[in-house]
Design a protein around this motif. Structure first.
Motif, PDB file in Angstrom:
ATOM      1  N   ASN A   1     -30.202 -53.155 116.808  1.00 25.08           N
ATOM      2  CA  ASN A   1     -29.942 -52.501 118.061  1.00 25.08           C
ATOM      3  C   ASN A   1     -30.804 -51.551 117.961  1.00 25.08           C
ATOM      4  O   ASN A   1     -29.827 -50.692 118.401  1.00 25.08           O
ATOM      5  N   ALA A   2     -31.518 -51.129 117.936  1.00 21.52           N
ATOM      6  CA  ALA A   2     -32.143 -50.052 117.210  1.00 21.52           C
ATOM      7  C   ALA A   2     -32.747 -49.406 119.071  1.00 21.52           C
ATOM      8  O   ALA A   2     -33.125 -47.953 119.014  1.00 21.52           O
ATOM      9  N   VAL A   3     -33.404 -50.038 119.441  1.00 22.02           N
ATOM     10  CA  VAL A   3     -33.381 -49.757 121.153  1.00 22.02           C
ATOM     11  C   VAL A   3     -32.780 -50.559 121.990  1.00 22.02           C
ATOM     12  O   VAL A   3     -32.699 -51.605 121.458  1.00 22.02           O
TER      13      VAL A   3
ATOM     14  N   GLN B   1     -45.181 -53.769 121.535  1.00 21.09           N
ATOM     15  CA  GLN B   1     -46.028 -53.349 120.655  1.00 21.09           C
ATOM     16  C   GLN B   1     -45.048 -51.152 120.414  1.00 21.09           C
ATOM     17  O   GLN B   1     -45.509 -50.514 121.248  1.00 21.09           O
ATOM     18  N   ILE B   2     -43.239 -51.465 120.665  1.00 27.27           N
ATOM     19  CA  ILE B   2     -42.606 -50.084 120.506  1.00 27.27           C
ATOM     20  C   ILE B   2     -43.536 -49.692 119.810  1.00 27.27           C
ATOM     21  O   ILE B   2     -43.794 -48.267 120.441  1.00 27.27           O
ATOM     22  N   LEU B   3     -44.416 -49.528 118.814  1.00 26.30           N
ATOM     23  CA  LEU B   3     -44.405 -48.242 117.060  1.00 26.30           C
ATOM     24  C   LEU B   3     -46.205 -48.302 118.095  1.00 26.30           C
ATOM     25  O   LEU B   3     -46.248 -46.985 116.929  1.00 26.30           O
TER      26      LEU B   3
ATOM     27  N   THR C   1     -36.421 -46.301 110.878  1.00 24.17           N
ATOM     28  CA  THR C   1     -35.337 -46.153 109.983  1.00 24.17           C
ATOM     29  C   THR C   1     -34.830 -47.296 110.284  1.00 24.17           C
ATOM     30  O   THR C   1     -34.768 -46.544 111.685  1.00 24.17           O
ATOM     31  N   VAL C   2     -34.114 -48.418 110.181  1.00 22.61           N
ATOM     32  CA  VAL C   2     -32.873 -48.922 111.185  1.00 22.61           C
ATOM     33  C   VAL C   2     -31.923 -48.869 110.116  1.00 22.61           C
ATOM     34  O   VAL C   2     -31.363 -48.907 108.538  1.00 22.61           O
TER      35      VAL C   2
ATOM     36  N   PRO D   1     -36.585 -45.966 117.061  1.00 24.03           N
ATOM     37  CA  PRO D   1     -37.763 -45.071 116.610  1.00 24.03           C
ATOM     38  C   PRO D   1     -38.448 -44.454 116.979  1.00 24.03           C
ATOM     39  O   PRO D   1     -39.422 -43.857 116.649  1.00 24.03           O
ATOM     40  N   LYS D   2     -37.147 -43.429 117.863  1.00 19.25           N
ATOM     41  CA  LYS D   2     -37.679 -42.189 118.653  1.00 19.25           C
ATOM     42  C   LYS D   2     -37.501 -41.167 117.315  1.00 19.25           C
ATOM     43  O   LYS D   2     -36.261 -41.367 116.678  1.00 19.25           O
TER      44      LYS D   2
END
Length: 680
Positions: A41-43, A51-53, A72-73, A290-291
């Motif tokens: 649930n990080a995004v 390819q979010i990263l 970090t999650v 990831p933000k």
């Protein structure tokens, strides 16, 4: 991204996991990272994308990862569980307007005791291409574990082995994961046997995952929390943090990514870079989720990774692999860092004229290169001058793909048009005497670093110089020997193509070393081949010969003396430094003839005749002539004496001769790249 409402930064050390995701190119690392971000649930579903990263446009267009990304999650895990509940199962979707990240979904409980202990997972998605191996080795230094991803349709590949050995050398715990099991062509059992055969993991330990559909993610998260070790205990009370990456921000300066091994770091601390000796004041500490989000407590402890903002003006003030400590209470000994990146491929960038006729200024090119170097410290550049092309830069890269990426980023982000010369490799030249030797541009050639493992067998009264450009080669009368980089090349191929691969390698001056059984249908061949023979089209030819099924990896192992000479190319009687190459004497005449023939096709006709010559020292070994455009001056002579026609032709000949003396030859970009074609 807001921080979880329960304070995770008070988490005990045993609930922290640091790991990397490693694999061969295109085996699904970035997709697996996307799925881990969504599962924890990080995004939100709205933010989720492929390819979010991978933040660069080039990464997304080419489908490759260029820079490692640290994230970090947070995840709940019950001790001993083989499978976990996902955060998306019991948390409502994230709403960016609501700061409470851990909201229970309607009718469900989100209490930690219901779903296990809260774990902090710090993971790094790494590149898979051989050129970016340096990024992988840096990432592994900051971890205790690694997820080794293997494609269920392709099996173990060359870079799979290399990355696995990198992780083993760092004493990391490895979890083998077989990805893409949802595909109809998946060979799950065969690939598990390959992993057991080549890497020594038991086939039963391999986790079966589909990063695309989410199958097996629950078991993977449980294995991460269960199998990966927690960070080691503190060795010294003073702060020691390892810098594993750095990026430049126009507003905040250099942002440093670091992993804390000992001590604590908080906002307001004055830190010192132990290697460089510079001191800075920490103004912000945060994590990527990831933000980027700022930690409200502004403090991190042992085992954690974070980004640090400290008003650092230039990347020159930061060295990747350096140790951060406190100014007031410094550590006495730095953490073991990294070897600096070794540039292996060199080429020149010159300003070019665009198709619309607009010319790129040298100053614009310099600004673009300096700006890009702030975000990629693994390439080098130095100004050069060419008689044919004017002022430009000699740039060093980790490999051919790295060079291609840098050129594309310069043209996109810097808005410049570039002429690129043929890539060359770095040579070591043993020269008699200790006098300073200058290259073609008037700059002194640097001796090979005494700490380099490749600096061997240098007698007294000799010096070993580093030559990146064939035009800089000293006078052959002073040279004792020229040493070229030698690579260990490992090629994994289906058995029916072994003969073709053998011929390709032997034609490129390769030496056969060994052959290893991988599976019933594939074998791994090991050769030693000079780097100059493989940097351009070797990979393409290998792929073509194996119908796309072959994979390769290479590593420079030594510099070996050989019978090498400089091949000069003269256009209209003038040597063009950008077209000079260093070749083996046995192949010099063949290469010279082939190159001159290709140049004749690439350079357009001019108003005067252009001779093309290939020369070794003062001896011309090949010649071609590009005929001139000629006006038919005899068109008006429909009769009359032959002397009148001869007079007109002689007058035209004199004009062409005068034009040849003052005219300049326009050399297109394609001509410089013709140097690379091996002609086989």
């Amino acid at each position: 991204m807001p921080e979880p409402s329960s304070n995770p930064h008070a988490l005990p050390r045993q609930f922290i996991r640091n790991f990397s995701i490693i694999a061969h190119i295109d085996h699904g690392k970035s997709t697996l990272a996307d799925r881990l971000l969504q599962a924890t649930n990080a995004v939100s579903a709205r933010e989720a994308r492929e390819q979010i990263l991978d933040s660069m446009d080039i990464e997304r267009e080419r489908g490759i990862t260029i820079k490692a990304s640290a994230v970090t999650v947070f995840h709940h895990h019950k001790p001993g569980a083989k499978t976990d509940d996902l955060e998306t199962d019991y948390e409502a979707p994230i709403d960016d307007s609501n700061p409470d990240l851990h909201r229970p979904a309607p009718g469900r409980k989100a209490a930690p005791e219901d779903h296990g202990d809260l774990h902090m997972l710090n993971f790094i998605d790494t590149p898979g291409h051989v050129d970016f191996n340096y990024e992988v080795s840096r990432a592994l230094k900051a971890c205790e574990g690694a997820i080794l991803v293997v494609d269920a349709t392709q099996g173990v590949q060359a870079q799979t082995l290399v990355n696995a050995y990198l992780a083993i050398n760092e004493n990391l715990h490895i979890i083998p994961v077989i990805n893409k099991i949802d595909l109809p062509s998946a060979r799950t059992d065969e690939v598990a046997d390959e992993i057991e055969q080549t890497l020594g993991f038991t086939a039963e330990d391999c986790l079966l995952v589909s990063a695309k559909t989410g199958q097996g993610i629950k078991e993977l998260l449980a294995a991460i929390c269960e199998k990966f070790p927690a960070p080691r205990t503190q060795v010294v009370p003073q702060l020691r943090a390892l810098i594993f990456d750095a990026v430049y921000d126009d507003y905040r300066g250099v942002i440093v990514y670091a992993r804390v091994f000992d001590g604590k770091l908080k906002v307001g601390d004055k830190i010192r870079m132990m290697g460089i000796g510079r001191s800075f004041l920490v103004t912000e500490i945060g994590k990527m989720n990831p933000k980027p989000y700022r930690l409200p407590h502004g403090e991190i402890g042992p085992g954690e990774t974070a980004y640090i903002v400290a008003a650092i003006r230039s990347l020159k003030d930061v060295r990747i692999g350096d140790t951060i400590t406190l100014e007031q209470d410094p550590a006495t000994e730095a953490l073991p860092g990294y070897q600096p990146p070794r540039q292996m491929v060199f080429c020149d960038f010159y300003p070019a004229t665009s198709e619309e006729g607009e010319s790129t200024d040298f100053e614009d090119l310099r600004d673009a290169i300096e700006k890009l170097s702030l975000n990629d410290s693994s390439f080098t550049f130095a100004p050069v001058h060419s008689e044919a092309l004017g002022f430009g830069f000699r740039c060093g890269f980790l490999g051919l793909l790295h060079m291609d990426i840098i050129q594309e980023r310069l043209e996109r982000e810097g808005g410049v048009e570039i002429i690129q010369t043929a890539p060359t490799v770095s040579y070591h030249v043993l020269v008699r005497g200790k006098d300073t030797v200058t290259g073609a541009g008037g700059q002194a050639l640097r001796p090979v670093d005494p700490a380099s493992p490749f600096r061997t067998n240098v007698p007294d009264h000799f010096q070993l110089l580093e030559v990146h450009n064939p035009a800089d080669l000293p006078d052959m009368g002073h040279i004792e020997e020229i040493r070229e980089p030698l690579c260990r090349v490992e090629i994994m191929t289906p058995k029916e193509y072994i003969g073709d691969i053998m011929k390709l390698c032997l034609d490129r001056r390769g030496t056969y070393k060994s052959q290893q059984f991988i599976s019933a249908s594939r074998e791994m061949l090991q050769f030693e081949i000079p780097l100059a023979e493989i940097i351009y089209d070797f990979f393409d030819k290998m792929k073509g010969l194996t119908s796309g099924y072959g994979t390769m990896d290479y590593e420079v192992i030594s510099y070996k003396p050989d019978n090498l000479i400089k091949l000069d190319i003269l256009i209209n009687g003038d040597p063009v430094e950008a077209l000079a190459t260093i070749v083996h004497r046995d192949k010099a005449e063949f290469r010279g003839r082939g190159l001159i023939t290709r140049l004749k096709e690439q350079i357009p006709k001019h108003q005067f005749e252009i001779p093309l010559q290939a020369a070794i020292g003062g001896k011309v070994v090949a010649r071609e002539t590009i005929k001139a455009f000629r006006k038919n001056v005899l068109a008006k002579c429909y009769g009359g004496d032959v002397s009148r026609k001869r007079k007109l032709l002689e007058k035209q000949k004199e004009g062409k001769k005068r034009m040849k003396a003052v005219g300049s030859v326009t050399i297109p970009q394609e001509a410089f790249m013709a140097v690379l074609d091996q002609g086989d």
